[in-house]
Structure formats: C-alpha cells, structure tokens
Design an enzyme around this catalytic site. Structure first.
Site, mmCIF file in Angstrom:
data_model
loop_
_atom_site.group_PDB
_atom_site.id
_atom_site.type_symbol
_atom_site.label_atom_id
_atom_site.label_comp_id
_atom_site.label_asym_id
_atom_site.label_seq_id
_atom_site.Cartn_x
_atom_site.Cartn_y
_atom_site.Cartn_z
ATOM 1 N N SER A 1002 0.889 -1.249 -0.060
ATOM 2 C CA SER A 1002 -0.194 0.064 -0.101
ATOM 3 C C SER A 1002 0.897 1.083 0.172
ATOM 4 O O SER A 1002 0.387 2.258 -0.090
ATOM 5 C CB SER A 1002 -1.022 -0.017 1.286
ATOM 6 N N LYS A 1045 -6.755 3.282 8.473
ATOM 7 C CA LYS A 1045 -5.792 4.587 7.886
ATOM 8 C C LYS A 1045 -6.387 5.955 7.800
ATOM 9 O O LYS A 1045 -5.723 6.841 8.229
ATOM 10 C CB LYS A 1045 -5.386 4.119 6.328
#
Length: 1133
Positions: A1002, A1045
């Site tokens: 990511s 996140k």
C-alpha cells in the site's frame, strides 16, 4: 482325476462319464489353500498317483494322450487309441498319463507362497487371454502349466513380462478342473476390456477362472517367451539351477524357439524319451496364438541319496516328532496329517524323505522365502533341514497360541467364580440385614432421572442396556465406575429440555444499546438475524462468526445476543487447541475419559438450546492428536450436527438447536471448509468519538465501581478522555483503555485512603465482627487436628481395620492390636514428639515457658464496603494523568509538522493491533558506488532500502523507481527517453521507526510521490497523506484497512488524503461521515492523478486529465450496461 482317452465317446459310456463327473466335482471342492488341500478323496489321489506311476511303463498311452492336443483329428486319435489297446474294436476308459518330458509350458505366476508337488491348490486367473488359453489347452488334452512364485508379494499378474520378477524354480502342474470365478470389481474391469476387444460372447473368460492345480514335479525356467518382447534366458549361477541342469534331460535341445530345430532335436533323443507329441509342431504350438507367457523348462531331480543315512533318519524322526506335537495342539493340523496319509494310499509317506519335506512345507504357514528355499533345495538332507526349520516355527506359533488361549480361559473362569461368590455373599448379607444395597438406590435414581427426560428411542435403548449392565457389576469392579459415570452423563444431558426464546426486536435493541455503543452495522445484522428467527420460529442452521481486531467487544456481543434471546450462555476457547478429543470427547476405554466441549456445555446450562461462544477460532492448533478444526466441521455444520456423535457418549446428540457464535481476529487462518459454514459479521475498529462515548458511559463507571469509588465525587471530563485516547490508547479496541482507566481509579483510591487515614476509614474493632458459632469452631478444630495426624499413626477407631482385625479380609501371623495397645502407642508417639521438640526447638514452635497460642479468629460475617466522604472531590485532569499514568505513549503523530523537505512523503499503514498509523517516507540521492559520473555513460540508478522492510514493500519501492525511469520525459524529469535521470547517482529510501517491521504493497503511491519530489525538488505539503498500490504502468490499485488508515490521518490532523479510486465505496460505507467531512479526500486511479493532487499543475497534469476522462468514460459505459441489463430483465418479467 481320470480323463477320457483319445478315441472314446463319452456318450456311449454313461458309467465312465459319471465317474469322470464325480472326480471333477471332488476336485472342485478342493479349491482351498494348500493346508486343507490334503483332505481330497483317496480315490482321486490314488488315481493320480497311479497315472504318474504308469507313465513310465505306458509311454505309448502317454504319447497318444499328449498327441490329442497337438492337432490330430478325433478320428486319428481314435485309431491310435485303438491300436494301443488289445486290438479289439470295443472302446474302453484308460487313465491319462503325465508326460515325463514337457519342454515348453504356459507360465502362470502365483503369489503368497510356492506350490509343492503332490498337493492341490486353487488359483484365480483374471486375464481373459490366459483364461482362453487354458480352456483351449483343456480342449486339446494338454492341461499342463508351469507355476512360478512372484518375488513381489503384493504383485498380481497372470503373465510374466520379466524373468527377474519370478523365482526360476517352480512346479509342473496339471489343471484338474476349472470353473468360473466369483465376480468382483477387478473382474468387471477385465470383462469390459474383453468386450472392447470384440469378445462380447466370452463372458466366462472375462469373468475369470478358478483353476485347481496338482503339481507333479519341480522344473526350472531355461528361457522365457513373454507375450511382448524378445525371449529372455537366465544367467546360470544358482547352485540349485546348476544341479538341475546336470540332472535335466536332453529335452533342453527340444526347448528351442525354432520348430524345425526342435523337431530335429526331438528325433535325435533316445527311444525311451521319444514322444510323438513332442515333435514338431509342439503340443503347445497353439498357445502362440494367445498373448500369454511361455517358458522352456527342464526337470529338476533330487540328488541321489540314501534313505538309511543316519542324518536323514534323524531329521525324519525329528520331523515326525514335531508333527505329533503340533497335532496335539492344533486339531486342524491333525486332520491334515490324517487326510494326507489316507490320500497317499498304502505307502508310508513318512518313509519317503522327499514327500515328507514337501508335506511339512506345504502345510506350514511359514515365510515365503523359507518355503521357496525348500522348493529349490535338490539335496534331500538340505531340503529336510529347511522343512524342519519351517515346521519348528509352526510349532512355536501353535504353542504360543495354545498358551494365550489357556490364559484367557483361566481369567474368564476366575472372574466367573468371583462373580458367583460375590452374588452369594450379597444375598446372604441382604437376608441377614447386615448391609443395604446402595447399587439398587443408584439404579432407581437413574431410572427416575431418565423418566423425566425425552430421550430418543436409540438413546433409551442404550440407557437400558447400560443400566442392565450396571446391575450385574459389583461396585468393586473397575467397569462399575465407568458405567456409572457414563449413565450420569447420559442422564445429565437435557434431552427435550429447552428454554423459551425471545425474538422481540425491541428487547434486543434495548439490550444491545445497553451493552455496546456504536457498532451500527453489527447491531443491524443481529436484529436482521432475530427478525428472520421470529418469522421462522427458529434460528437453526446459522453459525455466526464475529471478526475484528482485539478489544472491539466480540465476546461481549455474543453475551448480549444470549441475553436478548433469553438463552443460556456457554463459552470456551479453542485458541491453541490441538487435541480432537476436546471437541469430540475421549473413548470410554481411556482412564479419565470425558465427553467433548459440546456435551459439557449441554450439561452445564441444562437446556438443549443455549448460545455457545467458540472464542479464538482463528488460532486453533493442530497436533499429533488430530486436527480440531476438522472436528469442528461436524459440530458446526447444520446438515450434520442434528446427529452429532461424541466419542464418549457414542449416541447421536441433537445440536441443531444450539446457536453457535464464533470469534476471530482474522479470516486468513481459518480453514476454508470451516469458514464456509459460518456467516461472517465484521466488527471494525472504534473511532475516537466512539471510544470517548464508550469510556464515559461504560468503562469509566465500571472501573470506578471496581475501585470502591462508586458513590465518590470523582469526575472524568471529556477532554481528559480525549487526551487519554489520543496519547495513551490508540489501539482499535478499548481493552487498553479499560486497563488505563482502572489504573487511574486505583491510584485515586490509594490517594484517598492514604490522605484521610484510619480516622475516616477505620478497621472494625474487637467484637464488631460476629464470631463463628461453637459448632463451626469445633468443626474447624477437628479439621485442623485431622490435618496434623500422619497417615502412619494407628488410631483407636481403626483397630478393627488393621491386618487380622475384625473388618480385615486377611489373616495375620501376629495377633492384631487391641484398643489399649493403640492408645499406648499414640501416647508414646506424643511423648516422642514433645521430646524431639525440646531437643530441637524451631522458630515456628513456641518456647516451653511461653503462654499457649491464641485460637485463630474466625467469622462468618462478610465485611461491608466503606463510604467515601462527600467532602472528598477529585477531578481527573490532563496534568494529573501524568502522575497516574506517566508520560504519554504517543507523543507525536507526524514526523514533520511544518515545512517538509524535498523527497519526503507521508503514507498510511495498518498496524498489527488493528489500528492505523502514519508512515513517513524519506528519499535521498547519493553518489553512485559504481563509479560512473555525469560524463561517464552508464552507472548509477541503484536503490538502497532501509527501515526493516519486507519483501512485498521492497518490490513496491522497486516498481515505483522503475515507473519513474520509464516515464521520466512525461513527468518532466528528463529531456528524452535516452536520458538517464539518475546518472552517477543512487537512491536511498528509508522508512523511520526501523525497529517496527513494515510489509505490504500500500505504500506504492507514497513511494512515487516521494521520488518525484526528490528528483524535481518540489516539496510535498505536510498535511497530505496517501495510500495505494502502484503497478509498473502507473495504475493505482485498491488496498485494505481504509477505515483505520483514514481514522489515523484524522487523528493526526491531516487535511488532504489520496486514496485509490476502487476503494471509494468502502470508505463511504465504513468511515464515519464526520471524519470524511473533516478532510479533503481525492480518489485517484493512476499515478499521474496522484502527482497532480500532490504537486498541483505540472508536466503530469495533461496525462492525468486524459486518464481521468478515460476512467470516467469506462464508468459511464459500465453503468449503461447495468441499466440495460436491468431493463431487459424487467421486460422479460
């Protein structure tokens, strides 16, 4: 067995035909193993022996019998047969003689054990070609084959492809009878194969044949003619083969492959061995039309020996002695000896050493290699010795079997005798009224408990059998306790007993809101589950699996579901479980056996429909005792748990009414078959606002009450809770937050008690607590005395139980002790103890002149909690948290809070505890270590990575650098494609907090932005964070953990986010609206769009707008196709 000679019509002689049928039927009944083959009729045996004995004297008859298979017509055979008779025209029955020389035979491999001359053996032949060849041989009057043992004991074949796969020494056997074999799966395969070859009518061949063989003599393979391939000749080297070669006839020359040479060799033999059937063509020439194994063989004769040899006579005597010993132990063996003696006729077989050795090996179940060695031995003494070894082992086996049988019989007789004596003693005691039978009361108790339960019929039957078994057992027997424990479990299962269920949506909503804050999606899913159960009347067939990070309340949700349904609750954890018996129970044969967790749950809750919570199902282990996850399949499968079979109970138990709820932290470690049976409900991490509400409404009151401050004036402001969450408890759940709050309230309780002292919180005075009663004190004192007594001290009450006493079951050599003796011994022991105490004083024993110790204080009254004065007021501030908890665990969210230098970008990561965090990325250039400079052609461009990075994240960094190199002109980093943007330079990429491992794809977008910032010397804003995987062509791919996140970015006061376009639906569904509105979120599908958001207008903007337009067009086309499909479905409806 007698056969019709050539030229005799069976229809003209009914008597001869009947005799032949009788012989054939008798031989068919002998299709048993060789140990029982000796039970054949004496008539058949004598006829066979007579045929063998007459073969040498009647060579002409043997020749005509053999010639019938070589191709002569029936008329020719009739005339020859007539010529060999007395010359009259009348027909007569003559026995078929066995040819002494038969150089080429059909080779049949056999398994398990070799055959020995003179003993029948039935074999099954499955190969249709071999079956057809054998039938043709019987029609032609050539019922002879060679039987050779396969070296592979597990082999199964009817042809020999390789000479090394069989023992070369076998037997020349005659096929006395054949009949169809029983059909099996393998036979059916052969049948299908034969049908495919066009032989549909030959069903007997495809089904297989059972052939009864009678071996006549030993033979050796000289040459193999396999069905496929070239002939094979063995290499001489075996002693037995060499001996056989010396004693073999000159028929080896006849066993040639060429018929012409065979004919010449046959004509050159002596007149005594010249048989017409052995001339060209062979009597077995027709077998070449079949794909079978043919072998050229030679006869093996025993070496000359003397019957009166002292060694031979000694071994024969020992063999006969062993025969007698085995016959006395094994009746079947005795019958075999008797039958064999009868079958051999008038001759005494025990006077013929060759037959004696073969008989010993034939009736023994010895090792295959040892039996083959007996067959290959040509020296008579050696053969006798090897046969004696095999027979000795048979004797040892029979003796051991007899010993075991006698031991078992003795134990059974002893147990039966004890049982009868116990029953008589029991009856006498009951008649005299000496003791009551507690077993009858126990049986009545079990019957009463079973009468109140709705046991299924199968379970009721098992219960009655076990109860009847219990009545026949004595309480002292070990089986008694096992049966009693089983009946207790069987009657403690709540058969037919269940608690009424409550499917009220309003009640469930109230209960869930009382126990949990937030979790809207989870609550809605549970309410939907209950609504379906309300309409169906049951929730059977549903297995719920709650998945989420640690501390989010998965176990408490299961308790809330149980409370909302008014069901009993049972929880057990399978984390680290590696024994299947914990799920399925132990077998009752084991000591300390007990049922599995499912049966234990039913017994504990007392209902058939509890809620069973299986915790940590993703951490289940697997050991040498089986795989518990596989055992859970039966328990959790709605199609199987209606008749769950526990190893201990061994009766079907209905678990379909049980509501199973499982918890897990991740789905990746749950076996897929087990996961397929579950309905997954994802419990995501809490936001900071949800944590604040949970702490204020649930955790703080609980921690306050647990610390004794329930009614105290202790205030916890929201600002303090927010500071606590932000700086001390950032995990996804609230478990750490609960621990911190409990620690804070404990510190406050300690400060209050310490500051106000005993005047405000006094200890109870003497006499305020209610003392224990006299009876309770006496009981405590007696218990203390009993613990002080040692096991070896004789007590006056136990005199009758001493050896030789009234209550003892045994006698003693010396008189038993009297009560006076026991009392005197006890007094002496006390005096000895006091003397020892005076001699060796101990710190724990008081001095002799000290006062006696006071009796320990006891009470039955519980202590009441103390009330904190109203004047005490405490407010938990942010500053006071430093005194209670120490410095903050998380002091800084962002590495750069102001201006960031070029080459730095902020990524977003997902931690192992279920929370998100910021991941700063730093890049820098340094001179190339390869030595290339600006003027030097190549050199430079290598990538150095630090920060404890995993393999996947390293690959993401390499992909990002390769993307920049391949697209440098379009990004404004190079003039043309030939330019090297990193000539003479290397790139060093680092991710701070090097002690923490980092893995995952990511960070691709952050790597690209950081490298572009480094090479273009354009800094990135400090309030910009990003995440997403980048492909080699610059496409941004979706990633996981977006909620965590995003919450981490919001907690760090990030204002702008760059997220993958494919994750837009997940963010809008999972992230709270307040968090999304507080930040500017850009969804990008390619790296150029991400650069346009990060740096603004630049060389990448045109490419970004072009790709965004392409993505928008593709999205519109997708929506259009979906709309057309829906309209088409509506028109069809």
């Amino acid at each position: 067995m007698t056969l019709l000679a050539r030229g005799v019509d069976p229809r003209d002689h009914e008597e001869g035909e009947q005799e032949d049928e009788d012989d054939e039927g008798r031989l068919r009944r002998q299709d048993q193993p060789e140990d029982s083959s000796v039970k054949s009729d004496s008539k058949g045996s004598s006829s066979s022996s007579s045929s063998r004995s007459g073969s040498s004297s009647s060579s002409a008859a043997g020749s005509s019998a053999g010639g019938s298979g070589s191709g002569g017509s029936s008329s020719d055979g009739s005339s020859s047969g007539g010529s060999s008779s007395s010359g009259s025209s009348s027909r007569q029955l003559t026995p078929q003689s066995v040819p002494t020389v038969y150089p080429q035979v059909l080779a049949l491999p056999i398994t398990r054990r070799p055959l020995f001359p003179g003993f029948y053996k039935a074999v099954v032949i499955k190969n249709p070609h071999v079956c057809a060849a054998i039938k043709e041989s019987l029609k032609r009057g050539q019922p002879y084959i060679g039987a050779f043992l396969l070296k592979d004991e597990d082999g199964d074949a009817d042809t020999i492809e390789d000479l090394d796969k069989v023992h070369r020494v076998g037997v020349f056997a005659q096929i006395t009878s054949v009949f169809p074999a029983q059909s099996s799966s393998s036979n059916k395969k052969s049948k299908d194969a034969s049908k495919s070859d066009g032989k549909e009518g030959e069903e007997d061949e495809s089904e297989g044949l059972t052939a009864v063989l009678y071996p006549h003599r030993r033979i050796r393979i000289d040459e193999l003619l396999p069905p496929h391939g070239s002939p094979q000749r063995p290499e001489l080297g075996d002693g037995a083969h060499q001996d056989g070669a010396e004693s073999a006839t000159n028929a080896d020359a006849v066993a040639s492959k060429d018929p012409v040479e065979a004919e010449r060799a046959a004509t050159s033999t002596s007149s005594s061995e010249q048989i017409p059937s052995h001339g060209a063509p062979y009597q077995t020439n027709f077998l070449r039309n079949y794909p079978v194994s043919l072998v050229n063989v030679s006869n093996l004769e025993a070496r000359p020996h003397s019957k009166d040899s002292q060694v031979t006579r000694a071994i024969k005597s020992e063999l006969i002695s062993v025969f007698k010993d085995i016959a006395s132990l094994n009746p079947l063996f005795r019958d075999q000896i008797a039958n064999f003696s009868i079958a051999q006729g008038a001759g005494n077989v025990f006077e013929e050493p060759e037959k004696l050795a073969d008989f010993a090996a034939a009736v023994s179940s010895g090792d295959v290699g040892e039996l083959q060695a007996v067959l290959e031995a040509l020296d008579v003494e050696e053969r006798l010795q090897k046969a004696l070894l095999v027979l000795k082992k048979e004797l040892m086996n029979a003796q051991l079997q007899n010993k075991i049988s006698k031991d078992v019989e003795q134990k059974i007789q002893k147990r039966q005798r004890e049982y009868f004596l116990h029953e008589q003693l029991k009856g006498i005691k009951k008649e005299l009224g000496i003791e009551s039978d507690g077993k009858d009361k126990m049986v009545d108790k079990f019957r009463e408990k079973a009468a109140s339960l709705k046991m299924p019929e199968a379970v009721r039957k098992v219960f009655d059998e076990e109860l009847s078994k219990l009545q026949t057992l004595e309480p002292a027997a070990s089986e008694f306790n096992v049966t009693r424990g089983y009946l207790e479990w069987l009657t403690n299962i709540p058969w037919g007993v269940h608690s009424p269920e409550n499917y009220s949506i309003a009640n469930a909503t109230t209960v869930l809101d009382e126990d949990h804050y937030g979790l809207k999606d989870v609550k809605d899913r549970i309410l939907e589950f209950l609504a379906v159960g309300k309409l169906r009347g049951t929730v059977q067939g549903k297995i719920i699996c709650l998945v989420g990070p640690p501390g989010v309340g998965k176990t408490s949700i299961g308790k809330s579901i149980s409370r909302a349904l008014d069901r009993q609750f049972f929880r057990f954890s399978v984390g680290g479980l590696s024994d299947v018996a914990e799920i399925k129970g132990h077998r009752r044969t084991y000591v300390g056996a007990m049922p599995g967790k499912a049966i234990q749950a039913l017994k504990k809750v007392g209902t058939e429909n509890p809620l069973v919570l299986i915790d940590e199902v993703d951490k289940i282990g697997r050991g040498h005792n089986g795989d518990p996850s596989s055992a859970l399949l039966e328990m959790l499968d709605p199609e199987q748990n209606g008749s769950f079979l526990d190893h201990y109970m061994d009766v079907p138990v209905d678990l379909s009414r049980v509501l199973f709820v499982c918890t897990a932290n991740t789905l990746s470690t749950i076996p897929q078959p087990l996961l397929d049976r579950m309905e997954v409900i994802e419990v995501s991490s809490y936001t900071a606002d949800e944590k604040r509400h949970i702490a204020k409404g649930y955790l703080a009151p609980q921690a306050k009450e647990a610390s004794g401050l329930k009614d105290a004036n202790v205030t916890l402001p929201d600002s303090t809770i927010e500071f606590l969450i932000k700086n001390h408890a950032r995990e996804s759940g609230v478990r750490s937050l609960r621990k911190l709050l409990e620690k804070v309230y404990r510190k406050i309780a300690f400060n209050i008690v310490r500051d106000h002292g005993e005047s405000v919180f006094p200890e109870p005075k003497e006499g305020e607590l209610k003392p224990a009663t006299a009876g309770e004190q006496e009981e405590a004192a007696e218990k203390a005395k009993s613990t002080e007594r040692t096991v070896d001290e004789p007590q006056p009450d136990d005199v009758n139980k001493a050896v030789g006493g009234a209550d003892s079951a045994s006698q003693s050599v010396t008189p038993p002790p009297t009560p006076e003796d026991a009392a005197a011994n006890a007094a002496k022991d006390k005096e000895g103890e006091s003397g020892d105490a005076e001699k060796a004083p101990d710190s724990s024993v008081p001095a002799p002149d000290s006062p006696p110790p006071a009796a320990p204080k006891t009470t039955t009254e519980e202590r009441q909690p103390l009330k904190v004065p109203d004047s005490v007021q405490v407010t938990i501030t942010i500053d006071s948290l430093k005194d209670y908890l120490g410095p903050p665990a998380f002091s800084k969210d962002r590495l750069y809070t102001g201006h960031m230098p070029s080459g730095v970008a902020t990524g977003l990561g997902y931690l192992g505890n279920g929370s998100g965090s910021l991941m700063p990325i730093e890049t820098a250039t340094l001179p190339s270590r390869s030595g290339g400079g600006e003027s030097g052609g190549g050199g430079g461009g290598s990538l150095q990575l630090t920060g404890k990075l995993g393999d996947v994240i390293k690959e993401s960094a390499s992909i990002a650098l390769s993307f920049l190199k391949s697209n440098a002109p379009s990004l404004g980093l190079a003039k043309d494609d030939t330019s090297n943007i990193l000539r003479g330079k290397d790139v060093h990429l680092h991710m701070p907090e090097g002690a923490i491992g980092k893995e995952g794809p990511s960070a691709g977008v952050a790597f690209v932005v950081s490298l572009v910032s480094l090479l273009s010397d354009k800094p990135v804003r400090s309030d910009l964070a990003m995440t997403g995987e980048v492909s080699l062509r610059g496409m941004v791919l979706p990633v996981g953990g977006l909620k965590e996140k995003t919450l981490a970015a919001h907690r760090a006061n990030m204002r702008t986010l760059i997220l993958p376009l494919a994750n837009r639906a997940n963010v809008e569904a999972d992230v709270p609206e307040g968090v999304r509105e507080a930040m500017e979120i850009h969804y990008v599908g390619n790296a150029w769009s991400a650069l346009d958001v990060a740096f603004g207008e630049g060389p990448w903007s045109a490419k970004a707008r072009e790709m965004e337009a392409e993505e928008k067009r593709e999205e519109e086309e997708r929506l259009g196709r979906e709309k057309e499909e829906r309209e088409g479905e509506g028109q069809q409806a």
